[in-house]
Scaffold this active site. Structure first.
Site, mmCIF file in Angstrom:
data_model
loop_
_atom_site.group_PDB
_atom_site.id
_atom_site.type_symbol
_atom_site.label_atom_id
_atom_site.label_comp_id
_atom_site.label_asym_id
_atom_site.label_seq_id
_atom_site.Cartn_x
_atom_site.Cartn_y
_atom_site.Cartn_z
ATOM 1 N N LYS A 61 -18.744 -8.931 -10.877
ATOM 2 C CA LYS A 61 -19.809 -9.480 -10.032
ATOM 3 C C LYS A 61 -20.062 -8.551 -8.855
ATOM 4 C CE LYS A 61 -20.653 -13.317 -6.825
ATOM 5 N NZ LYS A 61 -20.069 -14.563 -6.245
ATOM 6 N N LYS A 74 -25.875 -20.475 3.380
ATOM 7 C CA LYS A 74 -24.509 -20.767 3.799
ATOM 8 C C LYS A 74 -24.470 -20.994 5.313
ATOM 9 C CE LYS A 74 -22.252 -17.581 0.503
ATOM 10 N NZ LYS A 74 -21.324 -18.484 -0.185
ATOM 11 N N ASP A 103 -26.846 -20.743 -4.036
ATOM 12 C CA ASP A 103 -25.572 -20.161 -3.609
ATOM 13 C C ASP A 103 -24.586 -20.051 -4.769
ATOM 14 O OD1 ASP A 103 -23.821 -19.017 -1.816
ATOM 15 O OD2 ASP A 103 -23.016 -20.933 -1.113
ATOM 16 N N GLU A 133 -24.940 -17.999 -7.286
ATOM 17 C CA GLU A 133 -25.727 -16.893 -7.825
ATOM 18 C C GLU A 133 -24.924 -15.927 -8.683
ATOM 19 O OE1 GLU A 133 -23.253 -14.935 -5.298
ATOM 20 O OE2 GLU A 133 -24.297 -16.804 -4.841
ATOM 21 N N ARG A 168 -22.723 -16.270 -11.061
ATOM 22 C CA ARG A 168 -22.689 -16.555 -12.506
ATOM 23 C C ARG A 168 -24.004 -16.158 -13.181
ATOM 24 N NH1 ARG A 168 -21.276 -22.524 -11.140
ATOM 25 N NH2 ARG A 168 -20.477 -21.315 -9.385
#
Length: 490
Positions: free
Chosen positions: A257, A269, A339, A341, A343
């Site tokens: 990632k 966030k 949030d 994101e 995956r």
């Protein structure tokens, strides 16, 4: 990086380090802790002085214990006793780390190794010294550590050359991953990251790099990467780094990632959760660095590292909660939380790997959720796989390398949480977040489902304080255990 040499005779004895092992139980409970016999002869009187100092100072010999004795007007001028515990690789790594921190005021030290020092002991010591002496600074303010050189005093330096090369390369690549992860996001964006990979990889035989830019990602259907990167002025990238030595019979794809900064997008966030989000590309840093390390060591296994890179920002072009995203290969997902994101970019890379690269094994690393930290703490990753042998091999490699993970379940009855009324999958279920994230990723592994492994590494990717070989900040977690595992495949 700290210069470390193997030598058969001492060249400098400003500071001499002697290893100390706990007293054996067979010698009796009151037996004193004394330095272990070294591979070479020490200056007159030093061994006796060290033997007297250890019990007088109530030293236990535990790994990481360090005691410094100054000897003005004598040689050596400084005597250091270093606890090595049971003497396994992990204890030597911890000892080397403690020694690196205890001797920052010295310019050079000589470590007299035991006569029976194993290659694993030398590797652990070497890695501990190099990893604990790591510093990341973007300023010249403050004094740098004085320690610049270390001599390892052994009977036969040639016997350790191979293991030292492995240790040096492993530490160098771990430090590279730390540098990439520590770099502020004011400097680091997807284009910058890809450029750093190109700079390090350039000129290495059998190592090939391809970087897909936004137009290519759109043409090939990488919808998840484009969606997450769509809100940023810095466009997304997909780095594909391929180590393909002649004669390799096994092909491994490593996916990491690579969110170079994560605001959470429109699902923004809070500030405390956002301030360290430069670390959200730790998985990409790890898989790229491990592949570069394998190439440096010329491991005879083919490795393709995929780093889907994006900056998850807030703007008029950012993807929205409720959007349906079409991933590489055509599977769609509904995202009601921007949030979640990571995956989405991983899904594209996994689907591409399964459909086009068709490797023997598929492994992904991701700073995916904070959920696993509740159960496993800051030093342990969460590992998911249906393949018992693959999971056992990675767990063993992690244990040996000092990067532990714990295998977690993939319950069949949790798959129902992935159901969506408007898409093939729902990407961000609330229950069991780390588990359902892994289940979501599994849906993109195609025929490689039974040869896939996922590690959620968000917690161990960052250290809040110095801890053994870890330094405060990015840990480079994953590089060491991946390189250890890849070496077993050769």
């Amino acid at each position: 990086m700290l210069a470390i040499r193997l030598v058969a005779e001492p060249h400098r004895l400003d500071t001499l380090v002697l290893p100390l092992r706990p007293a054996g139980t067979e010698a009796g409970g009151d037996a004193p802790t004394v330095p272990v016999p070294t591979a070479v002869t020490l200056p007159d009187g030093v061994a006796d002085e060290a033997a007297a100092l250890a019990p007088a100072a109530r030293l236990t010999g535990r790994a990481g214990e360090v005691r410094t004795q100054f000897r003005p007007g004598r040689t050596p001028g400084v005597l250091v006793l270093m606890g090595i515990g049971d003497g396994d690789e992990g204890d030597w790594r911890r000892a080397g780390a403690a020694l690196a921190r205890a001797t920052t005021d010295e310019t050079h030290i000589t470590i007299a190794l035991p006569a029976d020092a194993s290659p694993a002991a030398v590797r652990g010591l070497y890695e501990g010294l190099l990893l604990a002496s790591y510093r990341f600074r973007l300023t010249d303010a403050g004094d740098a550590p004085a320690l610049a050189g270390v001599d390892l005093l052994v009977g036969d330096p040639d016997a350790y050359l191979a293991v030292v090369e492995t240790a040096r390369t492993t530490a160098r690549m771990t430090r590279l991953a730390r540098d990439l992860t520590n770099t502020p996001s004011s400097v680091k964006n997807p284009e910058w990251f890809a450029g750093q990979v190109a700079e390090v990889a350039g000129g290495t035989p059998d190592l090939h790099l391809r970087v897909r830019e936004p137009a290519e990602l759109a043409a090939e259907g990488f919808g998840g990467i484009l969606a997450v990167g769509g809100g940023s002025a810095s466009g997304p990238r997909l780095v594909e780094l391929d180590w393909h030595p002649a004669g390799a019979s096994t092909h491994v794809v490593l996916v990491g990632k690579g969110i170079t900064f994560d605001t959470g997008g429109i699902s923004i966030k809070p500030v405390p959760a956002m301030k360290l989000m430069r670390k959200d590309m730790g998985g990409a840093a790890a898989v790229v660095a491990a592949t570069l390390g394998a190439a440096a060591l010329r491991l005879p296994v083919r490795i393709t590292a995929l780093a889907p890179l994006a900056e998850n920002m807030v703007s008029g072009s950012a993807f929205r909660p409720g959007d349906v995203i079409r991933h590489y290969g055509g599977v769609t997902s509904e995202s009601t939380n921007s949030d979640a994101e990571g995956r989405l970019v991983l899904a594209d890379a996994l689907a591409y790997a399964a459909a086009q690269l068709k490797p023997d094994l598929l492994v992904d690393l991701a700073t995916l959720t904070g959920a696993n930290a509740v159960a496993l703490g800051k030093r342990t990753g969460a590992l998911y796989s249906e393949n018992d042998q693959l999971a056992a091999d990675l767990l063993a490699a992690g244990e040996a390398a000092g990067e532990s993970a714990w295998r977690m379940p993939l319950p069949a009855d949790y798959v129902e949480f992935l159901g969506s009324e408007v898409a093939d999958l729902y990407s961000a279920p609330e229950p069991a977040k780390s588990v359902t994230s892994a289940l979501f990723l599994r849906e993109f592994t195609g025929d490689l489902r039974d040869r896939w492994l996922h590690v959620d590494m968000s917690a161990p990717s960052w250290a809040d304080a110095d801890d053994a070989e870890l330094t405060k900040g990015a840990t480079g977690w994953g590089v060491r255990f991946l390189m250890r595992w890849l070496a077993t495949l050769s």
